[in-house]
Design a protein around this motif. Structure first.
Motif, PDB file in Angstrom:
ATOM      1  N   GLY A 282     -35.623  -3.131 -18.700  1.00 19.07           N
ATOM      2  CA  GLY A 282     -34.519  -2.766 -17.807  1.00 19.07           C
ATOM      3  C   GLY A 282     -33.271  -3.596 -18.085  1.00 19.07           C
ATOM      4  N   VAL A 283     -32.126  -2.998 -17.723  1.00 19.33           N
ATOM      5  CA  VAL A 283     -30.824  -3.629 -17.965  1.00 19.33           C
ATOM      6  C   VAL A 283     -30.245  -4.109 -16.630  1.00 19.33           C
ATOM      7  CG1 VAL A 283     -28.457  -3.184 -18.760  1.00 19.33           C
ATOM      8  CG2 VAL A 283     -30.405  -2.172 -19.978  1.00 19.33           C
ATOM      9  N   VAL A 284     -29.655  -5.306 -16.638  1.00 19.38           N
ATOM     10  CA  VAL A 284     -29.032  -5.838 -15.429  1.00 19.38           C
ATOM     11  C   VAL A 284     -27.533  -5.541 -15.472  1.00 19.38           C
ATOM     12  CG1 VAL A 284     -28.602  -7.906 -14.037  1.00 19.38           C
ATOM     13  CG2 VAL A 284     -30.761  -7.679 -15.309  1.00 19.38           C
ATOM     14  N   VAL A 285     -27.041  -4.835 -14.454  1.00 17.40           N
ATOM     15  CA  VAL A 285     -25.599  -4.625 -14.282  1.00 17.40           C
ATOM     16  C   VAL A 285     -25.152  -5.671 -13.267  1.00 17.40           C
ATOM     17  CG1 VAL A 285     -23.843  -3.034 -13.407  1.00 17.40           C
ATOM     18  CG2 VAL A 285     -25.704  -2.172 -14.849  1.00 17.40           C
ATOM     19  N   LEU A 286     -24.258  -6.569 -13.684  1.00 17.19           N
ATOM     20  CA  LEU A 286     -24.035  -7.781 -12.893  1.00 17.19           C
ATOM     21  C   LEU A 286     -22.555  -8.031 -12.598  1.00 17.19           C
ATOM     22  CD1 LEU A 286     -25.341 -10.313 -11.656  1.00 17.19           C
ATOM     23  CD2 LEU A 286     -25.304 -11.370 -13.918  1.00 17.19           C
ATOM     24  N   SER A 287     -22.281  -8.280 -11.323  1.00 17.36           N
ATOM     25  CA  SER A 287     -20.909  -8.573 -10.896  1.00 17.36           C
ATOM     26  C   SER A 287     -20.410  -9.865 -11.510  1.00 17.36           C
ATOM     27  CB  SER A 287     -20.886  -8.715  -9.376  1.00 17.36           C
ATOM     28  OG  SER A 287     -19.680  -9.326  -8.953  1.00 17.36           O
ATOM     29  N   GLU A 288     -19.157  -9.822 -11.937  1.00 14.83           N
ATOM     30  CA  GLU A 288     -18.558 -11.045 -12.493  1.00 14.83           C
ATOM     31  C   GLU A 288     -18.347 -12.102 -11.409  1.00 14.83           C
ATOM     32  OE1 GLU A 288     -14.651 -10.181 -14.078  1.00 14.83           O
ATOM     33  OE2 GLU A 288     -14.219  -8.791 -12.453  1.00 14.83           O
ATOM     34  N   ASN A 289     -18.482 -11.725 -10.133  1.00 16.41           N
ATOM     35  CA  ASN A 289     -18.309 -12.681  -9.035  1.00 16.41           C
ATOM     36  C   ASN A 289     -19.622 -13.192  -8.442  1.00 16.41           C
ATOM     37  OD1 ASN A 289     -15.573 -12.567  -9.255  1.00 16.41           O
ATOM     38  ND2 ASN A 289     -15.280 -11.129  -7.559  1.00 16.41           N
TER      39      ASN A 289
ATOM     40  N   GLN B 280     -33.415   0.998 -27.191  1.00 16.18           N
ATOM     41  CA  GLN B 280     -34.476   0.161 -26.639  1.00 16.18           C
ATOM     42  C   GLN B 280     -34.470  -1.255 -27.204  1.00 16.18           C
ATOM     43  OE1 GLN B 280     -38.508   1.580 -26.679  1.00 16.18           O
ATOM     44  NE2 GLN B 280     -39.166  -0.198 -25.486  1.00 16.18           N
ATOM     45  N   ASP B 281     -34.167  -1.411 -28.493  1.00 15.84           N
ATOM     46  CA  ASP B 281     -34.145  -2.760 -29.078  1.00 15.84           C
ATOM     47  C   ASP B 281     -33.133  -3.635 -28.369  1.00 15.84           C
ATOM     48  OD1 ASP B 281     -36.031  -2.015 -30.811  1.00 15.84           O
ATOM     49  OD2 ASP B 281     -34.721  -1.862 -32.579  1.00 15.84           O
TER      50      ASP B 281
END
Ligand code: G6P
Length: 467
Positions: free
Chosen positions: A387-394, A428-429
């Protein structure tokens, strides 16, 4: 090495490590602070002072209670004073200031009622905490005191006044805004907050950004350079705890349910229902994503697992309403027979959250501001789907994990929609590489490192010539 010395510590936080129910049964408290501090109990000689927050706890307040590996001292407050302290001053006022949540054209209003809540609520409860600390210091004069968070900004100075040579440390788990934003509060109040904090020997922050802001605001307000008192120590988690939890029966049962119902792709968020978490905009971003990607209808779902939080504070109750309305609106626009795009669960169900950690394809952490955000560290540890983390810059976590996450601006819903798309379509890689990098970082920088940094700072205080 540092952790091998067993120190006498008096930990002070509003919320304690356990919660005692009406029937007298004892449960673990949730929340990052209580969880992180629990590992302190294994290695140090701890007395923990916390507020009694239920009838069961009030019945036990006053005495020091011997628990399995620490002593618990619950402080019972006058209910009116506690209401002003918790529901008027700490949350929302200080929380909203520190997460930059006020809409300054309209809020806040620092009126006579607020001044009374400050004096007869926040200050009074801090005085009660200071008295409890002084009583414990009578018993254990060499113990170091470790205060936590925005509930207790005044207590350190009160303890210092009576015990000039005590060793005092404070960890601020929330962001520290820039000096001008503190102007939301009258000068006497913002000075009292800064003076209370700098009465400590050591003041800790999760990131360099929050630490630097504190040094600026202390200099602007009080003219003091407090640089040498401050440390940056990012809080973390105990990876072994999550390895074990991930395989525990309640989590496996919740996971079986999620797997049986999930579509091909799952976007997950796990939060308290707190305005700082930016849940409403997150649904808006998912709506934009669905509008742009009809090919994903029926194939993707956003699973929002939200722990109801601070519902006696009107701002929080209203925010929960806004969350429900927005989820409903997105579902009404897109849902089809047999497919609900947003699954919203408002409940405190930790096993289900851990199960969702294992199952996300994208984890959305789009906080407006966040001191750290432990979900961003916990979930990748046990995720099984690259899974991919979408992360706030704050979010404080961004300072450590930003290189391997997809960075978003919390206000930019269009950008968040694109990041969701990118996260779901990366090869995927690449997804595997990013996830493994986050895992390796969190395993190398676990909660014990967070504690060691602070204990080392404490040891430096004990050996310097302050006294
Ligand atoms: C944040 C704060 C903690 C607090 C927790 C839960 O993590 O930094 O101090 O304990 O939220 O909030 P609550 O109001 O339920 O204690």
């Amino acid at each position: 090495m540092v952790a091998q010395v067993r120190r006498k510590l008096i930990v002070v936080s509003n919320r304690g490590p356990v919660r005692v129910a009406r029937d007298g049964s004892v449960h673990r408290s949730s929340g990052g602070l209580a969880t992180a501090l629990r590992s302190l109990l294994q290695h140090q000689d701890v007395t923990w002072i916390a507020s009694a927050t239920s009838d069961g706890e009030r019945a036990l307040a006053g005495d020091t209670l011997q628990q399995e590996n620490y002593r618990l001292h619950l402080v019972a407050h006058d209910p009116q004073a506690y209401d002003w302290y918790y529901n008027v001053v700490a949350n929302p006022m200080l929380w909203f200031v520190q997460h930059s949540l006020w809409e300054l054209a309209y809020t806040p209003k620092v009126d006579a009622a607020f001044h009374r809540a400050w004096r007869d609520g926040y200050a009074a409860v801090n005085e009660a905490f200071a008295r409890a600390v002084l009583a414990e210091l009578e018993r254990e004069p060499d113990a170091a005191v470790f205060f936590h968070d925005y509930h207790l900004y005044l207590a350190p100075k009160l303890v210092r006044n009576s015990r000039p040579d005590a060793t005092l440390m404070h960890f601020v788990h929330v962001p520290w805004p820039q000096p001008d934003y503190w102007g939301v509060l009258p000068r006497a109040i913002r000075c009292a907050i800064h003076e209370g904090l700098i009465a400590n020997d050591v003041i800790g922050f999760h990131t360099e950004r929050w630490r630097r802001n504190f040094v600026y605001s202390a200099r602007e307000l009080l003219g003091d350079d407090v640089t040498r008192k401050t440390v940056t120590a990012p809080i973390s988690v105990d990876p072994a705890e999550f390895d074990e939890l991930g395989e525990s029966e309640p989590v496996l049962a919740a996971e079986r349910e999620i797997v049986a119902q999930r579509p091909e792709k799952l976007v997950v968020r796990v939060d308290r229902t707190d305005p700082s978490k930016n849940i409403v905009r997150g649904f808006g971003a998912f709506e934009i994503y669905l509008a742009a990607h009809p090919e994903m209808h029926r194939r993707v779902r956003m699973l929002a697992l939200l722990d109801p939080s601070r519902q006696d504070v009107p701002e929080y109750a209203e925010y929960l309403g806004a969350i429900e309305r927005e989820a409903r609106r997105v579902n009404d626009r897109f849902q089809q027979q047999g497919w609900t795009p947003v699954e919203l669960r408002i409940e405190d169900d930790f096993p289900r959250s851990v199960a969702a950690y294992k199952q996300f394809d994208v984890l959305l952490v789009n906080a407006i501001f966040d001191g750290m955000n432990l979900v961003a560290k916990e979930a990748p540890l046990i995720n099984t789907r690259d899974g991919v983390v979408v992360l706030s810059e704050n979010a404080g976590a961004h300072a450590e994990l930003g290189d391997w996450a997809l960075t978003v601006n919390p206000f930019d819903v269009a950008g968040q929609a694109e990041a969701i798309h990118e996260g779901l379509t990366l090869d995927q890689d690449e997804r595997h590489r990013r996830l493994e990098s986050i895992r390796a970082h969190v395993r190398a920088h676990d909660v014990n490192e967070w504690l060691d940094v602070q204990l080392a700072a404490l040891d430096r205080v004990a050996t310097t010539a302050r006294r």
